[in-house]
Design an enzyme around this catalytic site. Structure first.
Site, short mmCIF file in Angstrom:
data_model
loop_
_atom_site.label_atom_id
_atom_site.label_comp_id
_atom_site.label_asym_id
_atom_site.label_seq_id
_atom_site.Cartn_x
_atom_site.Cartn_y
_atom_site.Cartn_z
CB SER A 24 37.96 11.76 13.87
OG SER A 24 37.43 11.41 15.13
CG HIS A 27 34.56 7.68 13.25
ND1 HIS A 27 33.87 8.88 13.24
CD2 HIS A 27 35.79 7.97 13.75
CE1 HIS A 27 34.64 9.84 13.73
NE2 HIS A 27 35.81 9.32 14.04
CG ASP A 35 30.70 8.73 11.64
OD1 ASP A 35 31.32 8.59 12.70
OD2 ASP A 35 31.15 9.32 10.64
#
Length: 296
Positions: A105, A274, A246
């Site tokens: 991320s 995610h 996601d």
């Protein structure tokens, strides 16, 4: 496996570092967690990779969160330069000569910034895990995902963005539904690993200053992050991983894949959100080990 915890001096503060499998001799893997303002905690789900692959893993809490929290008010710190310098400082203080990088991320954004804006000759490979290379694309994809929600929740979220008001209970409830759909479960039970449920200090200042009030409306110091055209500057092998459900959507990852001009591979965990390394832990570790060993 042996686990060592230590603190490294950085600026006038300290960075918490956790090293798994220091006794092993393979090229270490350095992991960059998400946020900005999250922690290394969930990366502990990957500890077993160290024994399976006989490889050291280095994870740390970035300044402003977790065990590297700063209690004082320091919004001037929460920008990409601080966190890049912190990564450089960690590599120098630990005397790491060669290494692999994995960023999840925001950690993937940091990884891309580090590789594209600095000349790096000692990185063996990259893993871009559920990340992004363009804030503009992230915003548009998040808005597309919001439109998959119930109309009532869509209206609440879009009204909050329009009015820049995110403290209303209706918004918080709708935002939680978005998180559960595309990020991770917000309510834990006894079946969840301890590293996911562990209490941690608030890192709201670093998150809000660097990113913004919510996932899908970046307004902070990272709001101008646009790196798709810079990905051509990466010349080492790259593994791309993301989930089918996601918020780092397949389309965003396809754009990353297409803009890379190097050895590359891409895998989508079709039913994952995610936090792919939790929801598809065994397959994630399998793919990661293969990638690391191919590029040692």
């Amino acid at each position: 496996m042996k686990i060592e915890e230590l603190y490294i001096d950085f600026l006038n503060y300290k960075t918490y570092v956790r090293i798994v499998g220091k006794e092993y001799n393979k090229t270490p893997l350095i992991m960059l967690h998400g946020g900005p303002g999250s922690t290394h905690n969930s990366f502990e789900l990957l500890d077993k990779l160290s024994d399976i692959d006989e490889r050291p893993i280095i994870m740390y809490d970035q300044l402003g969160c977790g065990k590297s929290i700063i209690e004082d008010n320091h919004p001037e710190l929460w920008n990409k330069d601080t966190w890049v310098k912190e990564l450089e400082n960690l590599i120098e203080k630990l005397n790491i000569k060669k290494y692999h990088l994995l960023g999840h991320s925001w950690g993937g954004m940091l990884e891309i910034i580090y590789m594209c804006d600095y000349e790096r000759k000692n990185v063996k490979s990259l893993t871009l895990s559920s990340t992004l290379a363009s804030v503009k694309l992230w915003k548009s994809e998040c808005r597309r995902l919001i439109k998959l929600m119930k109309e009532e929740d869509q209206k609440i979220i879009f009204d909050a963005i329009k009015n820049n008001k995110f403290d209303d209970e209706k918004f918080k409830n709708a935002d939680e539904k978005y998180t559960n759909m595309f990020v991770f479960d917000t309510k834990y039970n006894d079946d969840f690993p301890e590293c996911l449920t562990r209490k941690r200090p608030s890192s709201a200042e670093s998150y809000i200053t660097a990113w913004g009030e919510c996932e899908y409306n970046p307004t902070g110091t990272l709001k101008d992050y646009e790196y798709l055209d810079k990905l051509k500057n990466i010349h080492i092998p790259v593994l791309i991983l993301n989930g089918g459900n996601d918020e780092s959507t397949p389309y965003q990852n396809k754009e990353i894949y297409d803009h890379l001009n190097t050895k590359k591979s891409w895998y989508i965990f079709q039913n994952a959100r995610h936090r792919t390394y939790y929801e598809e832990n065994e397959k994630y570790i399998e793919l990661l080990i293969k990638h690391l060993n191919e590029n040692d």
